[in-house]
Design a protein around this motif. Sequence first.
Motif, PDB file in Angstrom:
ATOM      1  N   GLU A   1       0.809  -1.222   0.000  1.00 22.85           N
ATOM      2  CA  GLU A   1       0.000   0.000   0.000  1.00 22.85           C
ATOM      3  C   GLU A   1       0.836   1.263   0.000  1.00 22.85           C
ATOM      4  N   ARG A   2       2.012   1.218   0.637  1.00 26.12           N
ATOM      5  CA  ARG A   2       2.862   2.405   0.750  1.00 26.12           C
ATOM      6  C   ARG A   2       3.305   2.925  -0.606  1.00 26.12           C
ATOM      7  N   ARG A   3       3.205   2.121  -1.642  1.00 31.24           N
ATOM      8  CA  ARG A   3       3.671   2.524  -2.964  1.00 31.24           C
ATOM      9  C   ARG A   3       2.571   3.131  -3.825  1.00 31.24           C
ATOM     10  N   ILE A   4       1.352   3.161  -3.319  1.00 36.03           N
ATOM     11  CA  ILE A   4       0.237   3.700  -4.097  1.00 36.03           C
ATOM     12  C   ILE A   4       0.086   5.178  -3.772  1.00 36.03           C
ATOM     13  N   ASN A   5       0.139   6.002  -4.791  1.00 33.72           N
ATOM     14  CA  ASN A   5       0.055   7.446  -4.630  1.00 33.72           C
ATOM     15  C   ASN A   5      -1.409   7.857  -4.418  1.00 33.72           C
ATOM     16  N   PRO A   6      -1.740   8.500  -3.290  1.00 28.73           N
ATOM     17  CA  PRO A   6      -3.128   8.919  -3.049  1.00 28.73           C
ATOM     18  C   PRO A   6      -3.659   9.881  -4.110  1.00 28.73           C
ATOM     19  N   VAL A   7      -2.776  10.611  -4.771  1.00 31.44           N
ATOM     20  CA  VAL A   7      -3.207  11.525  -5.836  1.00 31.44           C
ATOM     21  C   VAL A   7      -3.913  10.749  -6.938  1.00 31.44           C
ATOM     22  N   SER A   8      -3.431   9.536  -7.214  1.00 33.65           N
ATOM     23  CA  SER A   8      -4.044   8.719  -8.262  1.00 33.65           C
ATOM     24  C   SER A   8      -5.461   8.293  -7.885  1.00 33.65           C
ATOM     25  N   LEU A   9      -5.791   8.370  -6.615  1.00 38.46           N
ATOM     26  CA  LEU A   9      -7.129   8.013  -6.139  1.00 38.46           C
ATOM     27  C   LEU A   9      -8.018   9.245  -5.978  1.00 38.46           C
ATOM     28  N   GLY A  10      -7.491  10.403  -6.385  1.00 39.86           N
ATOM     29  CA  GLY A  10      -8.274  11.636  -6.324  1.00 39.86           C
ATOM     30  C   GLY A  10      -8.070  12.454  -5.066  1.00 39.86           C
ATOM     31  N   TYR A  11      -6.998  12.200  -4.328  1.00 41.74           N
ATOM     32  CA  TYR A  11      -6.717  12.927  -3.091  1.00 41.74           C
ATOM     33  C   TYR A  11      -5.416  13.723  -3.233  1.00 41.74           C
ATOM     34  N   PRO A  12      -5.478  14.904  -3.851  1.00 45.20           N
ATOM     35  CA  PRO A  12      -4.255  15.671  -4.110  1.00 45.20           C
ATOM     36  C   PRO A  12      -3.726  16.466  -2.913  1.00 45.20           C
TER      37      PRO A  12
ATOM     38  N   VAL B   1      -2.894  12.809   6.728  1.00 45.51           N
ATOM     39  CA  VAL B   1      -4.193  12.653   6.095  1.00 45.51           C
ATOM     40  C   VAL B   1      -4.147  13.173   4.668  1.00 45.51           C
ATOM     41  N   VAL B   2      -5.088  12.691   3.859  1.00 46.67           N
ATOM     42  CA  VAL B   2      -5.258  13.189   2.497  1.00 46.67           C
ATOM     43  C   VAL B   2      -6.687  13.665   2.352  1.00 46.67           C
ATOM     44  N   ALA B   3      -6.868  14.609   1.418  1.00 45.23           N
ATOM     45  CA  ALA B   3      -8.200  15.176   1.209  1.00 45.23           C
ATOM     46  C   ALA B   3      -8.371  15.554  -0.249  1.00 45.23           C
ATOM     47  N   LEU B   4      -9.617  15.690  -0.648  1.00 41.82           N
ATOM     48  CA  LEU B   4      -9.942  16.096  -2.014  1.00 41.82           C
ATOM     49  C   LEU B   4      -9.583  17.560  -2.253  1.00 41.82           C
TER      50      LEU B   4
END
Length: 157
Positions: free
Chosen positions: A54-65, A108-111
């Motif tokens: 999971e640590r290698r998945i960029n949250p930006v790619s999931l819509g959380y910039p 944390v990440v957010a939209l």
Amino acid sequence: MQALDGTDTRLLSALARDPRRTVVALAQKLGLSRNTVQARMAQLEKKHVFLSFERRINPVSLGYPLMAFISVHVQQQKLGQLARDLAGVPEILEGYGLTGSADLLLRVVALDAEDLFRINGKILACDGVERTDTALAMSELIPFRIQPLLERRSAEG
């Protein structure tokens, strides 16, 4: 955790440089047998040397910039339940117990800013949270890395 030997360190260094390398390719690169590499990999896994994919998945790619760090001040006697409650907030990627003025540090990440406000509200609504301080991450200057430690370890041993 048991100390890693030189072969383990060389194997981890090769994996850090190219994590998609197969066992056979690692064996060729390091001059080891495939069975040795496979056995070492299994032992390293048993020792919990590897972090989750999971640590290698960029949250930006999931819509959380938007990324932020939230320092949380808590009532200590409620920390255990609070940690479980916070784990239920999907936008919290990591949480650490701290020494110092704050008790917890959450990544944390957010939209967007409005979404961050909502997430902060969810954190504040948890029983045991006294207050929060939020800092936006403007840019990642030093990404997560382990290679310098592996190189240092190799040089020492």
